[in-house]
Scaffold this motif. Structure first.
Motif, short mmCIF file in Angstrom:
data_model
loop_
_atom_site.label_atom_id
_atom_site.label_comp_id
_atom_site.label_asym_id
_atom_site.label_seq_id
_atom_site.Cartn_x
_atom_site.Cartn_y
_atom_site.Cartn_z
N TYR A 124 42.15 46.83 -43.04
CA TYR A 124 43.15 46.22 -42.16
C TYR A 124 42.52 45.74 -40.86
O TYR A 124 41.59 46.37 -40.35
CB TYR A 124 44.27 47.23 -41.83
N GLY A 127 45.91 44.59 -34.69
CA GLY A 127 46.31 43.61 -33.68
C GLY A 127 46.94 44.25 -32.47
O GLY A 127 46.61 45.38 -32.09
N TRP A 140 50.64 46.09 -34.58
CA TRP A 140 50.70 45.12 -35.67
C TRP A 140 49.32 45.05 -36.33
O TRP A 140 48.29 45.23 -35.68
CB TRP A 140 51.06 43.75 -35.10
N ALA A 141 49.28 44.84 -37.63
CA ALA A 141 48.01 44.71 -38.33
C ALA A 141 48.21 43.80 -39.54
O ALA A 141 49.35 43.54 -39.96
CB ALA A 141 47.47 46.07 -38.76
N LYS A 142 47.10 43.34 -40.09
CA LYS A 142 47.15 42.47 -41.27
C LYS A 142 46.13 42.96 -42.29
O LYS A 142 45.00 43.33 -41.95
CB LYS A 142 46.86 41.02 -40.90
N SER A 152 51.37 41.32 -43.29
CA SER A 152 51.54 41.90 -41.96
C SER A 152 52.20 43.27 -42.09
O SER A 152 53.20 43.41 -42.80
CB SER A 152 52.40 41.00 -41.07
N LEU A 207 56.36 46.27 -41.76
CA LEU A 207 56.60 45.73 -40.43
C LEU A 207 58.02 45.18 -40.36
O LEU A 207 58.40 44.31 -41.13
CB LEU A 207 55.60 44.62 -40.12
N GLU A 209 60.48 43.10 -38.10
CA GLU A 209 60.37 42.15 -37.00
C GLU A 209 61.70 41.89 -36.29
O GLU A 209 61.77 41.08 -35.37
CB GLU A 209 59.80 40.83 -37.52
#
Length: 575
Positions: A124, A127, A140-142, A152, A207, A209
């Motif tokens: 990962y 962010g 946040w991560a991807k 995400s 996630l 949003e």
């Protein structure tokens, strides 16, 4: 992602999310939100700011009903070198040094290796930060490769440095197990994986949003219109009903711990933050005081509670959704506790006169200080205020618990309950019919095997960890017993819950009329006292509950017999 944190090492964690007690500089006439500003007087708050989590910065008021809890707060603050207005900068520095020494001492000998994967960075890309709590923060991560490539996600990062006891470490393990077990439900966050390194534990989750429910409340001017509030409450109850069936009590339900999956108005709501959650069987009680002060139930302060404490919190949330203010408020934790224990919410001022009678009664049922009179989550979904004939009700552990008690009752007690079941209203029958169908009766009857099979169909690993099915063991001697719907109603009803209804007097009168014809009989004072589990000292009182004309139980005796009585000693402390 909202505030994410793990449970504190001490059992007293009520004020993890208590707002500052500084008086809101905004005039009362223009306040549109129930949440007072955490800023000092003279500084205008942002209308979208989430209440702070810091502890109070001044001495507490005189002793209160929560005196033992407040004493624990003071002990913890003293041990950690907490800041008060009287502390000098030098004292604060010394306090921080002592705190670090205590932490280092506690950390010695603790095994902080969880056995999770250690390749978080390879899988990962981390962010920006999207939320912060007491024991960690959320980013946040991807995903970089595999099934999660390009996806995400939210990553809850829990600092190992703050895991200063074996209890804190076990709390993290339990939270991970719960997230894994519960993530299949529509109102739970999807859990991807857990990682660790030398400094942190990383929990990778779905996630959301759409932001917190708290933010949506503020965006709507501080409250929801009644019809929209119903949709929110249904989703909250659906999530909590699932948790309670699995033997999980959340213990920190509040608007900040519900997230919307997307930014759409009709987005799905998800419950988050199981850092304070615990497993509990239906026949057990918890005693550690945790949660957030404004949402904590009276029985939590009394250190004896079960899943009903979550229902109180939902009552507080519903009250806020409908009117825009808290039902219990004070400037200090002890004041909040006093309010929760002693006062009743205001249902007289605007907008309550414009709220439906069913909506008001719904909130009152949840904010009943007697936890035995509160609805379960499944019962709340069947309440006339929320009922939808096309929405199936979830399986509820409560009637199974009641049936277990019924099986152990005396023949006279069963006859009294059968009489009561004949006076049930359509509202109660709607719920009982749904629960009976979920047990999948055979030839119109259910047995112990039906109860076991129903739990097995809905079981997750969380239910196994909570050992929910173990409490059915006591019913094994009745494994060959089969009951039809009529007897199921008699077994599954709660006298305490029926007493909370507005038409209880009518129900009790109709039930006694049936009991007179079908179940009443001549009984001695001694036998009736034994039925009520009372000693010889209560014989004089019991005598008044038996008619002198025929020796049968009278109406008052019948109502006392239904739920039992408690004979207080002469030295009982005044309330």
């Amino acid at each position: 992602m909202g505030h994410c944190y793990s449970k504190k090492t001490t059992s007293v964690a009520v004020n993890d999310a208590v707002s500052s007690a500084v008086e809101d500089p905004t005039p009362a006439s223009v306040q549109t939100t129930p949440f007072h500003s955490p800023f000092p007087a003279g500084i205008n708050p942002s209308p979208a700011r989430t209440p702070g989590r810091r502890m109070m910065k001044w001495p507490f008021p005189p002793p209160s009903p929560a005196k033992p809890i407040m004493a624990a707060f003071r002990r913890r603050r003293k041990e950690s070198g907490g800041v008060t207005p009287e502390r000098t900068a030098e004292q604060e520095g010394e306090g921080r040094m002592r705190e670090r020494e205590v932490e280092r001492e506690r950390e010695r000998g603790l095994d902080k290796n969880f056995g999770y994967s250690k390749n978080f960075g390879a899988k990962y890309e981390l962010g920006k930060e999207v939320g912060r709590g007491h024991f960690g923060h959320t980013c946040w991560a991807k995903g970089k490769k595999g099934d999660v490539k390009g996806v995400s996600v939210a990553v809850k990062i829990i600092s190992k440095a703050k895991m200063t006891s074996a209890v804190a470490i076990e709390d993290v393990r339990r939270e991970v197990k719960m997230l894994k077990a519960l993530s299949g439900n529509a109102h739970m966050l999807k859990f991807y994986d857990a990682f660790e390194d030398a400094n942190n534990v990383y929990l990778v989750m779905e996630l959301c949003e759409g932001g917190e429910l708290l933010d949506r409340i503020l965006q709507r001017g501080g409250r929801y219109v009644e019809e929209d509030a119903k949709g929110i409450v249904v989703q909250i109850l659906s999530a909590v009903a699932f948790c309670h069936l699995q033997g999980v009590v959340h213990r920190d339900l509040k608007p900040e711990n519900f997230l919307f999956a997307t930014k759409e108005d009709d987005a799905r709501l998800k419950v988050i933050d199981f850092g304070l959650s615990d497993y509990v069987r239906p026949d057990h009680r918890l005693n550690d005081v945790v949660g957030s002060a404004y949402y904590v139930a009276p029985e939590v302060l009394h250190r004896s509670y079960n899943s009903e404490a979550d229902m109180w919190s939902i009552g507080v949330i519903t009250y806020i959704l409908l009117c825009g203010s808290r039902p219990y408020y004070a400037r200090t934790e002890s004041g909040i506790f006093r309010s929760v224990l002693r006062t009743d919410p205001n249902f007289d001022d605007i907008p309550w006169p414009n709220i439906s009678a069913e909506g008001i009664f719904f909130v009152k049922r949840l904010l009943n200080k007697d936890h035995r009179k509160r609805m379960t989550a499944a019962q709340a979904l069947a309440h006339p205020w929320l009922r939808d004939e096309n929405r199936p009700l979830p399986l509820d552990i409560f009637p199974i618990k009641q049936v277990r008690s019924y099986m152990r009752a005396t023949p006279l007690k069963r006859a009294a309950l059968k009489a009561l079941s004949t006076a049930l209203t359509d509202n109660e029958l709607f719920y009982l019919k749904a629960q009976f169908r979920l047990l999948e009766p055979k030839d119109g009857c259910v047995s112990l095997e039906n109860f076991k099979a129903a739990l097995a169909r809905n079981a997750t690993d969380a239910m196994k960890d909570a050992r929910v099915s173990d409490f059915l063991t006591i019913m094994e001697p009745f494994s060959s017993k089969k009951i039809d719907f009529e007897e199921f109603c008699a077994a599954a009803i709660s006298v305490y819950q029926l007493e909370a209804l507005e038409d209880w007097d009518k129900i009790a009168t109709m039930a006694f009329q049936y009991f007179e014809q079908e179940g009443n009989r001549r009984i001695s004072v001694e036998d009736f006292a034994r039925e009520l589990n009372l000693g010889p000292t209560a014989h004089t009182l019991v005598k008044d509950w038996i008619r002198s004309s025929d020796g049968n139980i009278n109406f008052i005796g019948y109502t006392k017999f239904l739920h039992g009585v408690t004979i207080r000693g002469s030295n009982t402390r005044r309330q």
